[in-house]
Design a protein around this motif. Structure first.
Motif, PDB file in Angstrom:
ATOM      1  N   SER A 101       0.835  -1.208   0.000  1.00 32.67           N
ATOM      2  CA  SER A 101       0.000   0.000   0.000  1.00 32.67           C
ATOM      3  C   SER A 101       0.868   1.256   0.000  1.00 32.67           C
ATOM      4  CB  SER A 101      -0.912   0.017   1.231  1.00 32.67           C
ATOM      5  OG  SER A 101      -0.158   0.264   2.411  1.00 32.67           O
ATOM      6  N   MET A 102       2.147   1.095   0.466  1.00 32.23           N
ATOM      7  CA  MET A 102       3.129   2.190   0.485  1.00 32.23           C
ATOM      8  C   MET A 102       2.647   3.361   1.355  1.00 32.23           C
ATOM      9  SD  MET A 102       5.504   0.853  -1.182  1.00 32.23           S
ATOM     10  CE  MET A 102       6.618   2.242  -1.206  1.00 32.23           C
ATOM     11  N   LYS A 103       1.772   3.053   2.328  1.00 29.93           N
ATOM     12  CA  LYS A 103       1.273   4.097   3.228  1.00 29.93           C
ATOM     13  C   LYS A 103       1.692   3.773   4.654  1.00 29.93           C
ATOM     14  CE  LYS A 103      -2.864   4.878   0.405  1.00 29.93           C
ATOM     15  NZ  LYS A 103      -4.323   4.717   0.336  1.00 29.93           N
ATOM     16  N   LYS A 104       2.098   4.793   5.378  1.00 30.48           N
ATOM     17  CA  LYS A 104       2.437   4.596   6.787  1.00 30.48           C
ATOM     18  C   LYS A 104       1.179   4.590   7.651  1.00 30.48           C
ATOM     19  CE  LYS A 104       7.062   6.620   6.498  1.00 30.48           C
ATOM     20  NZ  LYS A 104       7.993   7.654   7.039  1.00 30.48           N
ATOM     21  N   ARG A 105       0.085   5.145   7.100  1.00 24.31           N
ATOM     22  CA  ARG A 105      -1.172   5.215   7.832  1.00 24.31           C
ATOM     23  C   ARG A 105      -2.300   4.827   6.884  1.00 24.31           C
ATOM     24  NH1 ARG A 105      -2.771   8.176  12.398  1.00 24.31           N
ATOM     25  NH2 ARG A 105      -4.947   8.857  12.431  1.00 24.31           N
ATOM     26  N   PHE A 106      -3.107   3.881   7.283  1.00 19.21           N
ATOM     27  CA  PHE A 106      -4.184   3.404   6.409  1.00 19.21           C
ATOM     28  C   PHE A 106      -5.353   2.919   7.254  1.00 19.21           C
ATOM     29  CE2 PHE A 106      -1.141   0.011   7.215  1.00 19.21           C
ATOM     30  CZ  PHE A 106      -1.936  -1.029   7.674  1.00 19.21           C
ATOM     31  N   THR A 107      -6.529   2.854   6.654  1.00 16.25           N
ATOM     32  CA  THR A 107      -7.718   2.346   7.344  1.00 16.25           C
ATOM     33  C   THR A 107      -7.942   0.878   6.970  1.00 16.25           C
ATOM     34  OG1 THR A 107      -9.255   2.931   5.576  1.00 16.25           O
ATOM     35  CG2 THR A 107      -8.767   4.629   7.244  1.00 16.25           C
ATOM     36  N   TYR A 108      -8.757   0.233   7.786  1.00 14.95           N
ATOM     37  CA  TYR A 108      -9.094  -1.173   7.505  1.00 14.95           C
ATOM     38  C   TYR A 108      -9.860  -1.285   6.194  1.00 14.95           C
ATOM     39  CZ  TYR A 108     -11.047  -5.850   7.900  1.00 14.95           C
ATOM     40  OH  TYR A 108     -11.406  -7.157   7.650  1.00 14.95           O
ATOM     41  N   GLY A 109     -10.707  -0.286   5.903  1.00 17.25           N
ATOM     42  CA  GLY A 109     -11.461  -0.296   4.647  1.00 17.25           C
ATOM     43  C   GLY A 109     -10.539  -0.248   3.444  1.00 17.25           C
ATOM     44  N   GLN A 110      -9.477   0.573   3.519  1.00 15.90           N
ATOM     45  CA  GLN A 110      -8.527   0.679   2.408  1.00 15.90           C
ATOM     46  C   GLN A 110      -7.763  -0.631   2.207  1.00 15.90           C
ATOM     47  OE1 GLN A 110      -6.330   4.030   3.914  1.00 15.90           O
ATOM     48  NE2 GLN A 110      -7.433   5.508   2.644  1.00 15.90           N
ATOM     49  N   ILE A 111      -7.308  -1.203   3.299  1.00 19.40           N
ATOM     50  CA  ILE A 111      -6.509  -2.431   3.181  1.00 19.40           C
ATOM     51  C   ILE A 111      -7.389  -3.609   2.758  1.00 19.40           C
ATOM     52  CG2 ILE A 111      -6.614  -3.495   5.498  1.00 19.40           C
ATOM     53  CD1 ILE A 111      -3.403  -2.732   3.580  1.00 19.40           C
ATOM     54  N   SER A 112      -8.674  -3.560   3.112  1.00 17.78           N
ATOM     55  CA  SER A 112      -9.597  -4.645   2.723  1.00 17.78           C
ATOM     56  C   SER A 112      -9.734  -4.737   1.209  1.00 17.78           C
ATOM     57  CB  SER A 112     -10.975  -4.435   3.358  1.00 17.78           C
ATOM     58  OG  SER A 112     -10.894  -4.558   4.752  1.00 17.78           O
ATOM     59  N   GLU A 113      -9.754  -3.578   0.541  1.00 15.82           N
ATOM     60  CA  GLU A 113      -9.846  -3.576  -0.924  1.00 15.82           C
ATOM     61  C   GLU A 113      -8.620  -4.254  -1.542  1.00 15.82           C
ATOM     62  OE1 GLU A 113     -10.444   0.350  -2.403  1.00 15.82           O
ATOM     63  OE2 GLU A 113     -12.164   0.754  -1.080  1.00 15.82           O
ATOM     64  N   ASP A 114      -7.439  -3.956  -0.998  1.00 16.25           N
ATOM     65  CA  ASP A 114      -6.206  -4.563  -1.514  1.00 16.25           C
ATOM     66  C   ASP A 114      -6.174  -6.064  -1.232  1.00 16.25           C
ATOM     67  OD1 ASP A 114      -5.567  -2.020  -2.228  1.00 16.25           O
ATOM     68  OD2 ASP A 114      -4.063  -1.701  -0.660  1.00 16.25           O
ATOM     69  N   LEU A 115      -6.667  -6.457  -0.074  1.00 11.13           N
ATOM     70  CA  LEU A 115      -6.721  -7.886   0.277  1.00 11.13           C
ATOM     71  C   LEU A 115      -7.603  -8.648  -0.708  1.00 11.13           C
ATOM     72  CD1 LEU A 115      -7.005  -7.613   4.175  1.00 11.13           C
ATOM     73  CD2 LEU A 115      -5.101  -8.608   2.894  1.00 11.13           C
ATOM     74  N   LYS A 116      -8.705  -8.035  -1.109  1.00 16.46           N
ATOM     75  CA  LYS A 116      -9.605  -8.690  -2.072  1.00 16.46           C
ATOM     76  C   LYS A 116      -8.926  -8.850  -3.428  1.00 16.46           C
ATOM     77  CE  LYS A 116     -14.321  -8.843  -3.785  1.00 16.46           C
ATOM     78  NZ  LYS A 116     -13.882  -9.422  -5.067  1.00 16.46           N
ATOM     79  N   VAL A 117      -8.156  -7.845  -3.839  1.00 14.32           N
ATOM     80  CA  VAL A 117      -7.426  -7.947  -5.106  1.00 14.32           C
ATOM     81  C   VAL A 117      -6.493  -9.161  -5.075  1.00 14.32           C
ATOM     82  CG1 VAL A 117      -5.691  -6.839  -6.581  1.00 14.32           C
ATOM     83  CG2 VAL A 117      -7.542  -5.483  -5.589  1.00 14.32           C
ATOM     84  N   PHE A 118      -5.770  -9.333  -3.969  1.00 12.97           N
ATOM     85  CA  PHE A 118      -4.812 -10.436  -3.873  1.00 12.97           C
ATOM     86  C   PHE A 118      -5.516 -11.794  -3.782  1.00 12.97           C
ATOM     87  CE2 PHE A 118      -1.557  -7.340  -1.905  1.00 12.97           C
ATOM     88  CZ  PHE A 118      -1.047  -7.048  -3.155  1.00 12.97           C
ATOM     89  N   THR A 119      -6.577 -11.881  -3.007  1.00 14.41           N
ATOM     90  CA  THR A 119      -7.275 -13.172  -2.883  1.00 14.41           C
ATOM     91  C   THR A 119      -7.981 -13.546  -4.186  1.00 14.41           C
ATOM     92  OG1 THR A 119      -9.143 -12.003  -1.857  1.00 14.41           O
ATOM     93  CG2 THR A 119      -7.578 -13.085  -0.381  1.00 14.41           C
ATOM     94  N   ASP A 120      -8.481 -12.541  -4.918  1.00 13.90           N
ATOM     95  CA  ASP A 120      -9.076 -12.822  -6.233  1.00 13.90           C
ATOM     96  C   ASP A 120      -8.021 -13.418  -7.169  1.00 13.90           C
ATOM     97  OD1 ASP A 120     -11.530 -11.917  -5.450  1.00 13.90           O
ATOM     98  OD2 ASP A 120     -11.409  -9.977  -6.465  1.00 13.90           O
ATOM     99  N   HIS A 121      -6.817 -12.883  -7.091  1.00 14.53           N
ATOM    100  CA  HIS A 121      -5.728 -13.398  -7.936  1.00 14.53           C
ATOM    101  C   HIS A 121      -5.373 -14.836  -7.540  1.00 14.53           C
ATOM    102  CE1 HIS A 121      -2.316 -13.102 -10.678  1.00 14.53           C
ATOM    103  NE2 HIS A 121      -1.601 -13.707  -9.748  1.00 14.53           N
ATOM    104  N   LEU A 122      -5.311 -15.102  -6.249  1.00 13.79           N
ATOM    105  CA  LEU A 122      -5.024 -16.466  -5.785  1.00 13.79           C
ATOM    106  C   LEU A 122      -6.078 -17.438  -6.299  1.00 13.79           C
ATOM    107  CD1 LEU A 122      -4.001 -15.739  -2.060  1.00 13.79           C
ATOM    108  CD2 LEU A 122      -2.470 -16.369  -3.949  1.00 13.79           C
ATOM    109  N   ASP A 123      -7.338 -17.011  -6.260  1.00 14.70           N
ATOM    110  CA  ASP A 123      -8.428 -17.861  -6.749  1.00 14.70           C
ATOM    111  C   ASP A 123      -8.294 -18.099  -8.258  1.00 14.70           C
ATOM    112  OD1 ASP A 123      -9.489 -17.978  -4.213  1.00 14.70           O
ATOM    113  OD2 ASP A 123     -10.939 -16.363  -4.549  1.00 14.70           O
ATOM    114  N   ALA A 124      -7.947 -17.034  -8.980  1.00 16.60           N
ATOM    115  CA  ALA A 124      -7.826 -17.153 -10.438  1.00 16.60           C
ATOM    116  C   ALA A 124      -6.693 -18.101 -10.828  1.00 16.60           C
ATOM    117  CB  ALA A 124      -7.586 -15.771 -11.061  1.00 16.60           C
TER     118      ALA A 124
END
Length: 871
Positions: free
Chosen positions: A598-621
């Motif tokens: 994310s390259m951020k020193k400060r982030f919300t759970y909502g922001q990181i959740s979107e990135d987590l979904k991107v990675f898990t979608d890729h794992l599934d694919a």
């Protein structure tokens, strides 16, 4: 009637047999009391559901004949009782078996009466095989049990020239369309291996393989975890008879061949449980040191070194003492007892790949196993032996570094099968030869061997390039006749959290490694105060050495040194690729990836959740193997990991992370904690690195529309740059890898195919952000490689070795971070620096003629990539 000229009809053997009652059967419906008694007697002998499944898979219309190695009323009663209990086809009749104790009184009287009548009429005892009685019973739906080694059967067929029971089954198969299955079974009362000699206990009470009545009764009533039954591969006689080589042979000869095959199969199966016959350490030493091969070498070595032969003998004896294991079943049991308690304290569970392990066990019946796990922790070899022991397989002999041979650890590990080797064999000709002879002896005896192809524990979380020295030695031993084949088994270890976490971080950042010693062992008790999540153990399909040799087109016996070296190097990378293929993505690795990328020193759970979904979608694919928690409730598992990272102070959070986390919850990441999170990111980076390279190649084009072929050169260049970092699959072309990632990107809605132009793709509006996310997997390595090039530019670089250059990299790297030339603290890794330096030196970075040009080219390339990533 004779008075009226009528002739009495001649009795046939079959008609006589119909009136004869035999004692070789157990009534299908026994009394309630006898059934309960048998169930009580056999309650501690386990037939697992996995083993029962092997019977369920067979044709319901088949005839089932269970085969034991020796005659045993006990085995007959056990299978009759336990299989009936599991509602499987159970034996009711036995070849070469007479059971009187379990017969109803009425039937017992009929047996006695019919036998007396038959004797006075024929002056012989009725034979159920010769009379056709057994054939009829089998055709009528009964199942049987058959001993393969029986004095009575041998006497009948060899001396009295009567029908062999197996010949009877072969004849029956020719007469019926129903398949006859011979199902070999192995009954085990102890997993302790047999010793080369018999003890007084064995003489009086029978061996472990063939226990006497007293030893067997003791085994029944003793609550023993090592009392169980396994089913070996069933033989379908219908298919067996179709083999062209057997079609012309007489039935008697076929029966002999089939009996030998079944006995060999049972012997191999038992050995896959208990291991080979265990010789004493002294017996092994004597056999090795007095062998012709080593004796000849020592005589020549003494002559070349101009030293007395007895001195060489003494040195060889000392080397073997330094190397050899002292495998002991008692030590294995002590380890099992200790590890039961240790692992229950440290971990939430050890998740072993049962299907993969079943395939490994099947292959172990064909040839010795060479277990090749990745190396992430000192616990690896303990866990693998523990998994084998818990799944009824012998613990392997383990190649361990000499640094672990300190007292008392060395004594304990030798007892569990560890043998010790030096870090390098350079210049030690005699030591090298003694070690080779020891390896050759282990293989010839049939022991399984475990080695760590990476040579050391991975401090970065990802696999290291293979070091094939020991692998080459094993291949050479097989070539010289130690065994007919080897089965290489790639094994993956995954930890939610490693015990050595702090030590790895210290070493990666340039700190000195603390040598293993007694003091370190005592300090290790502090680990018992923490929990480390789950451990995952996965097994790849074993790789047969002989099959691979044939696939590559080599002649095993005449392979020259160059071909041998090339083959072993390819085998090493094939094993590393296979480990990656069965590696698991855990929530700890995926969360660390999302946080760092994310390259951020400060982030919300909502922001990181979107990135987590991107990675898990890729794992599934990509159909990546994921941990149980990641496959079930992903959101809850991610919340649990974030809570763990906060408690371990990798992240900061103002609120407690237990239960559902609010999307607005804010987390802070301190730069000093990035390196330890990088370790967990690297645990799953192999599943994303190809996507990262493809994403950067797309971004390098700097437009939203592109043709697939435009990515090939960029992908190839980056794959070559990071060849030492990631074990790219050498069997797959660049085009194959790019197209595989493009397909995954389409599934994840990062790309869409162009409507009119073939093989052309467009980046979606959301896709650009996601490409940035994937491409950042490369940033750590690009910055580290830029530091390495800066160090190589220094005036002192040509005078320094790799070790000295790595220290230079640390100095330059810290300066570059302060001057904002690079950003990531995790880029200051000694291991990454070393890989970068070796790569650039191989490319001629310090060559007098082209060194400056080479460095400039790579620096320009890497800076260009970093500029793209920083956009």
């Amino acid at each position: 009637m004779l008075k009226f000229g009528l002739k009495r009809k001649k009795k046939t053997p079959m008609s006589d047999a119909m009136r004869v009652h035999y004692s070789n059967f157990i009534p299908e419906k026994g009394g309630a009391i006898s059934d309960l008694l048998r169930r009580f007697i056999f309650r501690n002998i386990v037939l697992s559901d996995t083993e029962a499944e092997k019977i369920k898979k067979l044709d319901d219309n088949g005839i089932y004949v269970y085969a034991s190695k020796y005659p045993s009323h006990f085995a007959f009663l056990y299978f009759h009782t336990r299989l009936k209990q599991k509602e499987l086809p159970f034996p009711t009749i036995g070849f070469d078996c007479a059971i009187y104790a379990w017969q109803p009184l009425s039937h017992l009287l009929r047996i006695i009466g019919s036998h007396i009548a038959y004797f006075f009429k024929h002056f012989s005892v009725p034979d159920p095989v010769e009379s056709g009685h057994l054939k009829k019973q089998l055709l009528d739906g009964k199942n049987a049990i058959l001993p393969l080694i029986s004095r009575d059967a041998f006497y009948r067929s060899f001396v009295k020239s009567k029908t062999d029971p197996i010949a009877c089954l072969l004849e029956l198969q020719k007469e019926t369309e129903r398949p006859i299955y011979i199902i070999p079974e192995v009954m085990v009362f102890s997993m302790m291996p047999n010793k080369s000699g018999l003890s007084l206990f064995d003489i009086f009470f029978g061996t472990r393989e063939r226990p006497g009545k007293i030893r067997r009764i003791a085994g029944i009533f003793k609550r023993n975890k090592e009392s169980f039954v396994e089913i070996s591969d069933p033989v379908n006689l219908k298919e067996w008879l179709k083999e062209s080589a057997l079609s012309e042979k007489p039935v008697g000869e076929m029966a002999i061949l089939l009996r030998r095959q079944l006995i060999e199969q049972l012997n191999r199966h038992r050995q896959s449980i208990t291991g080979p016959v265990l010789k004493s350490r002294e017996e092994m030493k004597e056999s090795i040191l007095t062998g012709k091969s080593l004796a000849k070498f020592m005589a020549k070595y003494a002559q070349d070194e101009e030293k007395p032969l007895p001195d060489i003998h003494k040195k060889a004896d000392a080397y073997l003492d330094e190397i050899a294991a002292n495998y002991s079943a008692k030590w294995v049991r002590i380890f099992e007892w200790i590890l039961d308690r240790l692992f229950n304290t440290l971990f939430e569970g050890i998740i072993a790949d049962k299907k993969g392990l079943a395939k490994v066990k099947m292959r172990s019946k064909q040839a010795p196993l060479v277990l090749v796990p990745c190396h992430k922790s000192h616990l690896d070899y303990l866990i693998l032996s523990y998994v084998f022991k818990k799944n009824n397989m012998p613990c392997p002999h383990i190649a361990a570094g000499r640094n672990l041979s300190f007292w008392p650890m060395g004594t304990m590990l030798r007892g569990g099968g560890a043998f010790f080797m030096r870090r390098t064999f350079k210049g030690a000709k005699l030591y090298s030869r003694v070690f080779f002879e020891y390896m050759q002896k282990l293989l010839s005896e049939g022991f399984n061997i475990e080695l760590f192809l990476e040579g050391t524990r991975s401090r970065t979380g990802k696999l290291l390039p293979p070091k094939v020295g020991l692998l080459s030695m094993l291949v050479d031993a097989c070539r010289q006749g130690a065994c007919e084949d080897l089965q290489f088994v790639p094994v993956y270890f995954g930890y939610d959290r490693v015990l050595e976490e702090d030590a790895y971080l210290h070493e990666v950042e340039g700190g000195a490694k603390e040598s293993e010693n007694l003091n370190q062992l005592i300090k290790a008790r502090r680990f018992l105060k923490r929990r480390y999540g789950k451990v995952y153990v996965n097994f790849h399909e074993p790789i047969s050495l002989s099959d691979l040799i044939n696939e590559k087109g080599y002649d095993f016996k005449t392979m020259n040194d160059e071909e041998h070296a090339h083959f072993c190097n390819d085998l090493g990378y094939r094993i590393i690729n296979s480990i990656n293929d069965v590696s698991i993505a855990t929530p700890y690795g995926v969360v660390a990836s999302a946080v760092l990328n994310s390259m951020k020193k400060r982030f919300t759970y909502g922001q990181i959740s979107e990135d987590l979904k991107v990675f898990t979608d890729h794992l599934d694919a990509q159909n990546v193997w994921v941990s149980d928690s990641l496959g079930e409730n992903r959101e809850r598992s991610f919340e649990s990991v974030l809570d763990s990272y906060v408690k371990r102070k990798f992240l900061e959070c103002a609120v407690e992370c237990k239960g559902p986390i609010d999307p607005s919850t804010t987390f802070n990441l301190d730069d000093g904690k990035r390196p330890v999170l990088d370790y967990y990111k690297n645990n799953c980076i192999i599943h994303f690195i190809s996507a990262g390279i493809t994403a950067l190649a797309i971004k390098e084009l700097n437009r939203f529309e592109f043709h697939a072929s435009e990515l090939f050169d960029g992908y190839s260049q980056m794959a070559d740059l990071f060849d030492r970092e990631f074990a790219f699959n050498r069997n797959h072309s660049v085009e194959h890898m790019v197209r595989k990632e493009l397909k995954a990107f389409i599934n994840s809605k990062i790309l869409v195919p162009h409507n009119a132009k073939p093989d052309t793709y467009e980046v979606t509006s959301e896709g650009l952000r996601r490409l940035n996310l994937f491409s950042r997997f490369l940033k750590t390595y690009l910055e580290a490689y830029l530091v390495a090039l800066t160090a190589l530019d220094s005036k002192k670089a040509p005078k320094l070795d790799v070790k000295g250059l790595v220290k230079k990299c640390q100095t330059f790297g810290k300066k570059m971070i302060k001057q904002n030339e690079i950003e990531l603290s995790e880029a200051l890794s000694d291991i990454t620096f070393k890989n970068a330096l070796i790569h650039f030196l191989d490319k001629g970075a310090l060559n007098e003629e082209k060194g400056e040009t080479t460095r400039s080219f790579y620096k320009e390339t890497i800076v260009g990539y970093l500029d793209i990533l920083n956009q």
